[in-house]
Design an enzyme around this catalytic site. Structure first.
Site, mmCIF file in Angstrom:
data_model
loop_
_atom_site.group_PDB
_atom_site.id
_atom_site.type_symbol
_atom_site.label_atom_id
_atom_site.label_comp_id
_atom_site.label_asym_id
_atom_site.label_seq_id
_atom_site.Cartn_x
_atom_site.Cartn_y
_atom_site.Cartn_z
ATOM 1 N N TYR A 261 48.338 91.283 50.222
ATOM 2 C CA TYR A 261 49.144 90.826 49.094
ATOM 3 C C TYR A 261 48.610 89.530 48.502
ATOM 4 O O TYR A 261 48.852 89.233 47.332
ATOM 5 C CB TYR A 261 50.614 90.704 49.514
ATOM 6 C CG TYR A 261 51.250 92.070 49.579
ATOM 7 C CD1 TYR A 261 51.753 92.686 48.438
ATOM 8 C CD2 TYR A 261 51.267 92.786 50.766
ATOM 9 C CE1 TYR A 261 52.280 93.958 48.480
ATOM 10 C CE2 TYR A 261 51.794 94.067 50.814
ATOM 11 C CZ TYR A 261 52.299 94.650 49.666
ATOM 12 O OH TYR A 261 52.806 95.927 49.706
ATOM 13 N N HIS A 415 57.523 92.449 53.179
ATOM 14 C CA HIS A 415 56.335 93.224 53.540
ATOM 15 C C HIS A 415 55.861 92.929 54.957
ATOM 16 O O HIS A 415 54.863 93.489 55.409
ATOM 17 C CB HIS A 415 55.198 92.943 52.554
ATOM 18 C CG HIS A 415 55.418 93.548 51.206
ATOM 19 N ND1 HIS A 415 55.510 94.904 51.011
ATOM 20 C CD2 HIS A 415 55.572 92.984 49.980
ATOM 21 C CE1 HIS A 415 55.709 95.154 49.718
ATOM 22 N NE2 HIS A 415 55.753 94.011 49.076
#
Length: 735
Positions: A261, A415
Site C-alpha cells: 500500500y 489492511h
C-alpha cells in the site's frame, strides 16, 4: 458615508484583494501547470528531435496512443465491479486521455487534443445521469459513480484532471464550460464534500481523494479546494494531505499499511506534491517533515526483494518496484536529488515517463550515470513517531542474496493482519518461508468480482496463516482490528555488524496475560560461504495454554528425521475457526528429544532444513491450505506447526539452513541432507548462547539481549570470549 459603512467597504476591498492574490498564486498564467509545466514541455519538445531513451519512450507511447484513438470512443454506463468490462473501460479511458494529452503537448498535433476533448464531452454528458454505482457495497460510506468505490473515482480524477490540464489551452470557452461544469467540478465535489468520511480520512483512499481534488483546484482556479485538500474540508488540519504526511509515514518513511500500500499511495503523494511544488514552491512540500516524501520513496524500494515487495498485510505478491507508482516516485526522487542510485532502479524499471523529471532520468541513463543502488539491513520504525514497533529487513550476500523480514510492527489499519512477530525468508531470488498475503484475485471479476475473497477474513488475516505463535487456536487481539490498531509490539533492539544482523521484538497485549518475545538473527558463516537464520521465540503466560508455532514454506517436502504418521486415506480440517478450519491435517509426529529436522526443496533448486530443538513433548502437525474452501479460492501451500500443550512457558529454538543444489536438467544433486549436526541453547545472564555445528564446523553464536549493548566477557566450555556488540559469532575449533 458613516464610519461603519466606510470600514465595511474597506474590509470588503481587502478581502477581495486577498482572494485575488490567493487565486493568482493558485492559478498559473498558462497550462499545463500540474506535474508537467510549460517549461518542461519546451525542454521535452526539444529532446524528441534527437535520439535517446526519452525519444524512444515518446515514439513508443505515440504509437500506442495512435492505435487506441483509431477506435471509437466508448464511455459505457457503469455496471461492473472491479475487473469487469465497464470498470476496466473507464480505467483505460482515463489512462488514454492522460497519455493522449502528453502526446498532444509534445507533438502539437491537434488530433490528440481533439480526442481527449471529445471523450471528456461524452463523460460530461454521462455523468449528470449517474446515480451511485450498482455494484457498490451495500451500506458503504464510499461508493463511486463511475466505479464501485470512490477510491477508483479519485484515481480517475487524478489522471483526468491532468489530461484536461494538458489540452486546456486548445479548447474554446464553450467546451471548457461544459467539461468543467458538467464533469470536473461535479466529480471534484462528489469526491470531497460528497464523500467527507473518505476525503478527511487519514488513509490511502483519502490520499487519492485529496490529490485529485487539490489538483483540480489548481487547474480550475479553486484555491479553496487546494486548502481543503491540504487541511480537510473544515481546514482544521485534522485530516487532509498534510495530516496524511504526518500520520501515515514514520520518520524513516515507512507507511503504516505496509509496502504494497505504500507503493499504491506513493503516486498521489508524489503527484500532488510535485503539483504543489510547481505552483506554490514557497510551501516547500518536499522539505516537509525532514523530507518525508523522499524518504518514503527510498523506503519503498528498500522494502523489496528481487524486484518484488515483501507481501505483508493485504498484499498481492506480483507487485514490485517496476509498478508505475514507483516509476513515478523514482523519477521524481532523481529529479529532486540527482542521486545516481535512483538511476540504477530506473534502469531496472526500464520505463521512461514523459515528464520534466523523466527527461532528466532518460538523459542521465543515456550518459550511463547510474551507480549501484545499495539495499541495506534496516529497522524501519512504525507509526508516525517511529515508536510503534518496526519492520525489520535483514540482508546478506554471504552464500547468496538473502533477506529475512521480521515484523514486530503495528497492525496496519484495516489492511493489517494479526501476525505480530512473524517472519519471512528469501534466498537466491525466491520466497522460502512465506506469507500468504491477500486472498484476492485482483481485477478478476469472475472470482468474486475482483474484490477480497471471504477467505481473506476467514484465513489470510488470521495468525495461523503466518509464522508466529498462536495461543489456544485464537488469533492475536481476538482478530479485532480496532484493538490491534491500539496495541503494537516493541522493538527491543536491532543491530547489523560483520557477523550478520539481529533484532528482538516483544508484545504483551496480543493475548491477555501472555508475553511473546522473539529474537531473529541472520548469521554469517563466512568460512562455509553460508548463512543460517536463528530463531528464539519465548512465550510466557500466567496459566497453562496451548502454543502453536506455524512455519509456512514454499516447496516440496523432501524429508524429516523423525517418523511421520501421514493421513493418506482421509483428511480433516485442523480446527473449526480462526483460520484453522482452512488447514488440512496431512500428518503428524512427536519427535524424540534432540533435533527435529524438516527439509524441503524450493523451485530455485536449493534445499532448506528447519532444525528445531525439542524436548520430546512437541507435536509436529503437517498442513496444507484448502480445507472448507468450496470455491477453491485458496492456494494449496504447505506448512507445519510445532505444538506444545498445557504449558505456561516455552522457548521455541530453531535454525533455518539453506544447503545444496538440485539440477534436474543436468541430473545432479549436491548436499540434499542437512549439514547441522548439533544445536544447543543456553543463557548466561543477559546473554543467549547457541552452539551450532554446521558441516563439522562448530560455532558459538552469542546474542546480548540486555537493554544496553555493553561489552561482555563470558566463558563457554572453559573458554573465554568477549562480546562487544549485540551479535557475535565464534568458530570454536579455532579457539
Amino acid at each position: 458615508m458613516n464610519l461603519f459603512k466606510r470600514n465595511t467597504h474597506i474590509q470588503a476591498a481587502i478581502l477581495a484583494l486577498f482572494s485575488l492574490l490567493l487565486s493568482s498564486v493558485v492559478s498559473a498564467a498558462s497550462h499545463p501547470n500540474l506535474v508537467i509545466t510549460v517549461d518542461d514541455v519546451k525542454l521535452m519538445r526539444q529532446a524528441i528531435k534527437g535520439e535517446g531513451q526519452f525519444t524512444a519512450a515518446y515514439k513508443n507511447l505515440k504509437t500506442q496512443v495512435d492505435e487506441q484513438i483509431m477506435q471509437p470512443i466508448t464511455v459505457p454506463v457503469p455496471k461492473d465491479g472491479g475487473g469487469g468490462y465497464t470498470h476496466e473501460r473507464h480505467k483505460k479511458n482515463y489512462q488514454l486521455m492522460y497519455n493522449a494529452g502528453i502526446i498532444y503537448q509534445l507533438s502539437q498535433d491537434d488530433k490528440y487534443a481533439n480526442y481527449v476533448r471529445d471523450m471528456l464531452l461524452e463523460y460530461a454528458e454521462l455523468y449528470p445521469t449517474l446515480g451511485l454505482h450498482p455494484k457498490r457495497k451495500m451500506n458503504s460510506q464510499n461508493p463511486g459513480k463511475f466505479f464501485w468505490q470512490s477510491l477508483n473515482e479519485a484515481m480517475w480524477l487524478v489522471y483526468t484532471i491532468q489530461a484536461y490540464d494538458l489540452i486546456h489551452d486548445s479548447l474554446n470557452d464553450e467546451n471548457k464550460k461544459v467539461i468543467e461544469d458538467d464533469l470536473l467540478r461535479p466529480v471534484s465535489l462528489f469526491t470531497s464534500v460528497g464523500q467527507p468520511s473518505t476525503f478527511n480520512k487519514v488513509h490511502n483512499h483519502g490520499t487519492w481523494a485529496t490529490a485529485g481534488v487539490g489538483m483540480a483546484g489548481y487547474v480550475l482556479d479553486e484555491p479553496e479546494w487546494v486548502e481543503k485538500s491540504l487541511y480537510d474540508l473544515n481546514k482544521s488540519g485534522k485530516g487532509g494531505f498534510i495530516k496524511q504526511l504526518e500520520m501515515l509515514f514514520s520518520p524513516q518513511g515507512y507507511y503504516n499499511e505496509g509496502p504494497y500500500y505504500q507503493r499504491f499511495a506513493l503516486l498521489p503523494f508524489v503527484t500532488f506534491a510535485k503539483t504543489i511544488e510547481n505552483n506554490e514552491p514557497q510551501r516547500k512540500i518536499f522539505d516537509y517533515r525532514d523530507g518525508i516524501l523522499l524518504k518514503a520513496i527510498d523506503t519503498t524500494i528498500q522494502l523489496s526483494y528481487n524486484g518484488l515487495f515483501f507481501p505483508i498485510n493485504d498484499a498481492i505478491k506480483s507487485k514490485g518496484i517496476d509498478t508505475i507508482e514507483l516509476v513515478q516516485g523514482v523519477t521524481a526522487a532523481y529529479g529532486l536529488t540527482n542521486d545516481a542510485g535512483y538511476l540504477d532502479i530506473a534502469k531496472y524499471q526500464d520505463q521512461v515517463v514523459l515528464t520534466g523529471d523523466g527527461l532528466k532520468v532518460a538523459q542521465a541513463l543515456d550518459d550511463k550515470n547510474e551507480a549501484p543502488y545499495i539495499f541495506k539491513s534496516v529497522a524501519f520504525g512504525d507509526g508516525n513517531d517511529g515508536e510503534q514497533g518496526a519492520l525489520v529487513v535483514m540482508r546478506t550476500k554471504v552464500g547468496g542474496d538473502q533477506a529475512l523480514l521480521f515484523k514486530p510492527a503495528a497492525q496496519g489499519l484495516g489492511h493489517g493482519h494479526f501476525d505480530k512477530l512473524t517472519w519471512q525468508f528469501y534466498d537466491h531470488g525466491n520466497e522460502i518461508v512465506s506469507d500468504y498475503g491477500a486472498a484476492r484475485f485482483l481485477n478478476v471479476e469472475a472470482k468474486y468480482g475482483g474484490r477480497y475473497l471471504p477467505e481473506n477474513e476467514t484465513y489470510a488475516k488470521h495468525t495461523v496463516a503466518h509464522n508466529t505463535v498462536v495461543v489456544d487456536e485464537t488469533s492475536h487481539f481476538n482478530a479485532n482490528v480496532e484493538v490491534g490498531n491500539n496495541n503494537y509490539p516493541k522493538l527491543n533492539f536491532f543491530e547489523t555488524n560483520e557477523f550478520g544482523t539481529v533484532a528482538s521484538g516483544e508484545i504483551t497485549t496480543a493475548y491477555k496475560g501472555i508475553a511473546l518475545k522473539r529474537i531473529l538473527a541472520l548469521v554469517n558463516l563466512p568460512e562455509l560461504e553460508s548463512t543460517v537464520a536463528l530463531d528464539v521465540f519465548d512465550v510466557d503466560a500466567n496459566k497453562a495454554h496451548q502454543f502453536d508455532l506455524p512455519l509456512h514454506y514454499i516447496g516440496q517436502l523432501i524429508d524429516t528425521n523423525f517418523s511421520l504418521r501421514a493421513n493418506t486415506k482421509q483428511l480433516k480440517a485442523l480446527g473449526e475457526s480462526n483460520g484453522y478450519q482452512h488447514l488440512w491435517l496431512k500428518g503428524q509426529a512427536t519427535p524424540e528429544k534432540g533435533l527435529a529436522k524438516v527439509t524441503w526443496l524450493n523451485d530455485n533448486g536449493r534445499f532448506y532444513t528447519q532444525t528445531s530443538l525439542v524436548n520430546g513433548d512437541e507435536l509436529f502437525l503437517f498442513t496444507q491450505i484448502g480445507a472448507n474452501d468450496p470455491n477453491f479460492n485458496l492456494r494449496n501451500e504447505n506448512g507445519f506447526i510445532r505444538r506444545v500443550e498445557g504449558q505456561k512457558q516455552h522457548t521455541f529454538v530453531s535454525v533455518l539452513e539453506p544447503h545444496g543444489e538440485y539440477n534436474p536438467s543436468k541430473e545432479y544433486t549436491l548436499e540434499a541432507v542437512s549439514r547441522v549436526s548439533e544445536l544447543t541453547y543456553s543463557t548466561q545472564g543477559d546473554l543467549i548462547l547457541v552452539e551450532l555445528n554446521v558441516k563439522n564446523t562448530p560455532y558459538l553464536v552469542a546474542i546480548n539481549k540486555s537493554q544496553s549493548a555493553a561489552k561482555n566477557d563470558f566463558t563457554f566450555k572453559n573458554k573465554s570470549f568477549t562480546l562487544s556488540d549485540r551479535l557475535g559469532v565464534y568458530a570454536l575449533k579455532n579457539n
